[in-house]
Design an enzyme around this catalytic site. Sequence first.
Site, mmCIF file in Angstrom:
data_model
loop_
_atom_site.group_PDB
_atom_site.id
_atom_site.type_symbol
_atom_site.label_atom_id
_atom_site.label_comp_id
_atom_site.label_asym_id
_atom_site.label_seq_id
_atom_site.Cartn_x
_atom_site.Cartn_y
_atom_site.Cartn_z
ATOM 1 N N GLY A 236 -37.071 61.065 -39.230
ATOM 2 C CA GLY A 236 -38.064 60.279 -39.950
ATOM 3 C C GLY A 236 -38.264 60.689 -41.394
ATOM 4 N N GLU A 271 -34.105 66.013 -36.335
ATOM 5 C CA GLU A 271 -33.064 64.987 -36.143
ATOM 6 C C GLU A 271 -33.052 63.986 -37.283
ATOM 7 O OE1 GLU A 271 -34.555 63.080 -32.646
ATOM 8 O OE2 GLU A 271 -33.834 64.638 -31.297
ATOM 9 N N GLY A 273 -31.735 61.346 -39.968
ATOM 10 C CA GLY A 273 -30.580 60.470 -40.149
ATOM 11 C C GLY A 273 -30.578 59.964 -41.580
ATOM 12 N N ARG A 274 -31.586 59.146 -41.880
ATOM 13 C CA ARG A 274 -31.679 58.500 -43.193
ATOM 14 C C ARG A 274 -31.665 59.498 -44.341
ATOM 15 N NH1 ARG A 274 -33.886 53.787 -43.642
ATOM 16 N NH2 ARG A 274 -34.907 54.057 -41.642
ATOM 17 N N ARG A 310 -31.482 45.806 -43.527
ATOM 18 C CA ARG A 310 -32.785 46.447 -43.711
ATOM 19 C C ARG A 310 -33.807 45.576 -44.453
ATOM 20 N NH1 ARG A 310 -34.001 50.802 -46.022
ATOM 21 N NH2 ARG A 310 -35.409 51.382 -44.360
ATOM 22 N N TYR A 314 -36.884 44.900 -42.033
ATOM 23 C CA TYR A 314 -38.059 45.745 -42.266
ATOM 24 C C TYR A 314 -38.745 45.439 -43.583
ATOM 25 C CZ TYR A 314 -35.336 48.991 -39.277
ATOM 26 O OH TYR A 314 -34.601 49.582 -38.299
ATOM 27 N N CYS A 340 -26.925 31.903 -43.262
ATOM 28 C CA CYS A 340 -27.817 30.756 -43.078
ATOM 29 C C CYS A 340 -29.117 31.162 -42.399
ATOM 30 C CB CYS A 340 -27.101 29.681 -42.288
ATOM 31 S SG CYS A 340 -25.773 29.013 -43.273
HETATM 32 C C1 LIG Z 1 -35.124 59.822 -31.479
HETATM 33 C C2 LIG Z 1 -34.725 59.617 -32.896
HETATM 34 N N1 LIG Z 1 -34.424 60.693 -33.645
HETATM 35 C C3 LIG Z 1 -34.059 60.578 -34.944
HETATM 36 C C4 LIG Z 1 -33.996 59.340 -35.554
HETATM 37 C C5 LIG Z 1 -33.592 59.273 -36.999
HETATM 38 O O1 LIG Z 1 -34.569 58.736 -37.796
HETATM 39 P P1 LIG Z 1 -34.416 58.808 -39.399
HETATM 40 O O2 LIG Z 1 -33.118 58.179 -39.723
HETATM 41 O O3 LIG Z 1 -35.556 58.040 -39.924
HETATM 42 O O4 LIG Z 1 -34.463 60.250 -39.766
HETATM 43 C C6 LIG Z 1 -34.314 58.189 -34.823
HETATM 44 C C7 LIG Z 1 -34.275 56.868 -35.461
HETATM 45 O O5 LIG Z 1 -34.457 55.841 -34.898
HETATM 46 C C8 LIG Z 1 -34.691 58.333 -33.454
HETATM 47 O O6 LIG Z 1 -35.003 57.279 -32.714
#
Ligand SMILES: Cc1ncc(COP(=O)(O)O)c(C=O)c1O
Length: 414
Positions: A236, A271, A273-274, A310, A314, A340
């Site tokens: 997150g 964890e 990602g973004r 995105r 969102y 479309c």
């Molecule tokens: C369980 C879990 N962990 C990590 C993430 C990664 O989130 P972010 O990309 O916002 O860090 C997600 C995203 O959906 C998730 O569902």
Amino acid sequence: MANARGRLMIEGAAATALARRFGTPLYVYSQAALRGRWEALRQAFQAPGFLLCYAIKANSNPAICRLLARWGTGAEVVSGGELLLALHSGFKPSQIVFSGVGKTREEMRAGLRAGILTFNVESEEELALLSRTAKALGRRAPVSIRVNPAIAVASHPHIATARAGSKFGVSPREALRLALKAAKSPGLRFLGLHGHLGSQIFAAAPYERESRLLISLSRELKARGVAITIADFGGGFGAEEPGRREFPLDRVSSVLRRAARAFPGLTTIIEPGRYLTAEAGTLLTTLLYRKTVLGRRLLIVDAGMNDFLRPALYGARHEIIPANPRPGPRTPADVVGPVCESTDVFGRGRRLPPVKPGDVLAVLNAGAYGFSMGSNYNSRPRPAEVLVDGRDIRLIRPREALSELLDWRRCKSP
Ligand SMILES: Cc1ncc(COP(=O)(O)O)c(C=O)c1O
């Protein structure tokens, strides 16, 4: 990113040259930017017991995954496909966590056979199936329970996962009950607790609340004779968006380090990602047409919401700039795709310098949930992906061919 003449450069490569060479729409990733984000996280969380598990869904290109695995990152996966990708990319099974509300028996088997670190379990019925599946294989499944901490975060409702009414995890009370059950179950090896607050979070306070909750739950478990060895705080971490401040990495890391100190010997997982991949990626697109409809100036580009979802999904805001700006006054325009759907809009009222058909526009910070969320909607083939490392330019996924998309032999006629 821009050179002295204002031309957009991605490391040693001019964006317009990349667009000419590989065509558009095109995703371009900077290895130095990816490494920079990875280093920032590594430094912030440099403490014993911390494990960085990259959320593969953010960008599932195998070359990107391989780099992160080579640098010693773990992985967070949410499907059998992501598990396979993680294993093929070189992530160590002992550093893979498997989340998701709807894991199938097959996916559980694959995770058990691979020997992953833990399954983040999200319901009692999933727990029971995991136990049966493990017993049938003669194993004990490593388990953490995903808690829905009901903490509101200031992000779009579609990416806030820890709210009341969200499908993720179980309530803190239920998490305690399931943890105690898992600890007694012969097919399971209970390890810990997992939370994930949502995406695009720019404050430390939600992590502080999450850590207080996980600490108090683990104290309750300890009082009942069950110790936790994993505390997973999810991802997150916010990545650059116009009008937002920077993610307070130092404050969040000190909150989580403090939480980790409450449990000596604990593995503390994050964890993101973004945060790792968003700023490393740029989506290049070519301007096809200009027109004015009922007083609104429109720029129609060759990338659509199927390539980059995105903004449509969102309402995400991404800066859009010409790769090779022309001199002249800036005028507002809506940048829209060819799909479309009226939500196929990358930006409204963007004040851009003069542009002409054939010009390349760049959608910035598009390296997370870009290609990986793409689809073939409107029977559009998926774009190519390129990785730039200094002057080294590598095509890391070729553009999908129409022949692959329209493979009639796989679709039987009635
Ligand atoms: C369980 C879990 N962990 C990590 C993430 C990664 O989130 P972010 O990309 O916002 O860090 C997600 C995203 O959906 C998730 O569902």
